[in-house]
Design a protein around this motif. Structure first.
Motif: not given
Length: 435
Positions: A287-295, A195-208
Motif C-alpha cells: 500500500a505504501e509502494h502504491l501510495g494508497c490513502d488510509s481508506e 462497507v462504510p470506511f467509518e465502520d472499519i477504520g479501526f483496522i488501521l491500528d493493526a498497521a500502527l
C-alpha cells in the motif's frame, strides 16, 4: 445509525474482526498460561511460594522455545511465574504488558529455587488447555483456561469452586459467537469494498502496532534477527532493493521482535501475533509502494484479516500446519485487491499459495517462526504476481480444486485430519528434548 448496524451480515463480519484481531504482548500460548497464573494469584493475599501447571501438548509445543517479553528467558515456567507475580489478570492477551521489573526478578528467583513446575496434561481432549495452581503459605487458587487463549472455564480457591463455565460465561469471554461458515470468500470481498470506511477504520491500528513492532525488530537484534540480516545483506548488494525484499524484511522484522521478547504489542489474528503480523505487514508495504490513502489501506487490511479468519475458522486452533501460511493467504487477497480488485484474481492468488506452501509444518513457537513468516510473505507476493498475469495452479494439480472454496476446504481437511498424526510426532520429538 451506521450501515453496519443496519446490515446484520456486515455487523457480524465486523464483530468477527474485533473478536479475532486484538493486541497481544508476547507469544499467545505462554501468555495464556501467564493469564491463568495472574488470575489465580489475584484470589490470594499472601506471597506466592509455588506454582504448578499442566498444559495441553500443543500449548507445550508452542511455549517451549519462545522468549517471554521483558524477561530474556525462554519457556512456559517463566511465563507462569511472571504472570502470578506481576501480571494483570484483567488485561487478556496483554497480561504481561505492565509487569514491573521487580516482579520479573522475583519470578526468576522463584524459578531458580525450583518452585515452578509445568508439565503436559495427559490425556487431554482440548488443543488449548491450561490448569494452574498458585500457592501461598496458607492458601491456594486454581484456574483452568480451555478452548481458547483467554477462555476461563473454572476457578477454585482452597478447593471451593468460585466459577464454573458449565453454568455461565466468564465475563471476559461473554461475547456473541461469530459464524464465519455463513459466509463465502466472495461475500467477504464484496463487504470490504462496500462497507462504510467509518465502520472499519479501526483496522488501521493493526498497521500502527505491527509497523512499530517491525521497526523495533530492525532497531535491535531480536531472536534470529531475520529482518535485519536480510537488510544488511541487501545493503551488501546480495539482495535486490525491490518490493519483494521490502515485504520480507519488514514482515520478518516484526516477527523477530515479537518472538524475541520485545515488550511491544502485536496486533494478533485468530489468537496469534505472527498471523496478525503476516496478515498486516505485506499489505502495508505494498500500500505504501502504491501510495494508497488510509481508506484504501483499511479496506485491504480488512480483506486480509477477514480472509485469514475465514480460513483459520476451518482449522483446529493449533495444529501441525503453520498458520502463517493461511494468514499470508489473507495478505495475498488484500494485496491483489489493492492492485487488481477482482474476485477472480484474489481467488487465483489464494489457490497459488495453496499449491505452494500448504505443507509447511508448525514445530512450535520459536525464533525460527520469523523465517516461516518471511517465507509465507514471499509466497504471497509470488502468488499475487502470478494471478495478475492470469496464471494459477489448476484444479488438476494436487490438493488445489477448480473452485477456491473447495481448495481451502481441502487444505483445512488435511490440517484437521491427517496432519494430526504429524502433530503428535512433532510433539513427541520436542518433548524428548526436555525429558
Amino acid at each position: 445509525m451506521a450501515n453496519s448496524e443496519m446490515n446484520p451480515a456486515w455487523a457480524e463480519l465486523i464483530r468477527a474482526v474485533k473478536q479475532n484481531v486484538k493486541p497481544a504482548v508476547g507469544c499467545t500460548e505462554p501468555v495464556s498460561l501467564a493469564l491463568a497464573s495472574a488470575l489465580a494469584a489475584s484470589h490470594l493475599a499472601g506471597r506466592v511460594t509455588r506454582i504448578e501447571a499442566r498444559v495441553s501438548p500443543n500449548l507445550m509445543k508452542n511455549g517451549m522455545g519462545v522468549t517471554v517479553p521483558g524477561t530474556g528467558m525462554v519457556g512456559l515456567p517463566i511465563a507462569a511465574a511472571v504472570g502470578a507475580l506481576g501480571g494483570d489478570p484483567h488485561a487478556g492477551l496483554e497480561v504481561l504488558k505492565g509487569a514491573p521489573v521487580e516482579a520479573i526478578a522475583a519470578g526468576k528467583l522463584l524459578l531458580a529455587s525450583g518452585k515452578v513446575k509445568v508439565t503436559i496434561q495427559e490425556p487431554c481432549d482440548e488443543i488449548l488447555f491450561t490448569h494452574v495452581t498458585v500457592y501461598t503459605a496458607d492458601e491456594s487458587a486454581s484456574v483452568v483456561i480451555s478452548g481458547a487463549h483467554t477462555r476461563v472455564s473454572r476457578i477454585e480457591k482452597d478447593g471451593v469452586v468460585l466459577f464454573d463455565a458449565k453454568g455461565e460465561a466468564y465475563p471476559a469471554e461473554n461475547e456473541q459467537a461469530c459464524h464465519m461458515e455463513r459466509f463465502t470468500l466472495e461475500q467477504i470481498v464484496e463487504f470490504t469494498q462496500a462497507v462504510p470506511f467509518e465502520d472499519i477504520g479501526f483496522i488501521l491500528d493493526a498497521a500502527l502496532l505491527n509497523g512499530e513492532l517491525s521497526r523495533e525488530g530492525l532497531r535491535a537484534q531480536y531472536g534470529l534477527h531475520i529482518g535485519s540480516t536480510l537488510q544488511r545483506q541487501r545493503d551488501r548488494g546480495l539482495m535486490a532493493k525491490d518490493l519483494l525484499t521490502d515485504i520480507m524484511i519488514r514482515t520478518a522484522a516484526a516477527s523477530d521482535a515479537r518472538m524475541g521478547g520485545a515488550c511491544l504489542p502485536a496486533m494478533s489474528n485468530s489468537g496469534s501475533g505472527n498471523q496478525g503480523i503476516t496478515a498486516t505487514m505485506p499489505v502495508v508495504v505494498v500500500a505504501e509502494h502504491l501510495g494508497c490513502d488510509s481508506e484504501r489501506l483499511a479496506r485491504a487490511l480488512m480483506l486480509s484479516h477477514l480472509t485469514a479468519i475465514y480460513i483459520h475458522h476451518q482449522l483446529p486452533s493449533l495444529s501441525a500446519l503453520c498458520a502463517a501460511t493461511t494468514a499470508a493467504m489473507g495478505a495475498a487477497a488484500g494485496i491483489t485487491w489493492l492492485i487488481d480488485g477482482s474476485y477472480r484474481s484474489i481467488s487465483m492468488a489464494i489457490s497459488n499459495m495453496i499449491g505452494d506452501v500448504s505443507g509447511m509444518i508448525c514445530d512450535g513457537a520459536s525464533n525460527s517462526c520469523a523465517m516461516k513468516v518471511s517465507t509465507s510473505a514471499a509466497s504471497a507476493w509470488k502468488a499475487v504476481l502470478m494471478a495478475l498475469d492470469n496464471t494459477s495452479v489448476t484444479g488438476n494439480e494436487g490438493i488445489v480444486a477448480h473452485d477456491v472454496e473447495q481448495s481451502i476446504r481441502n487444505l483445512c481437511a488435511l490440517a484437521s485430519q491427517s496432519m494430526q498424526h504429524t502433530d503428535r510426532q512433532i510433539i513427541e520429538i520436542m518433548a524428548s528434548k526436555v525429558a
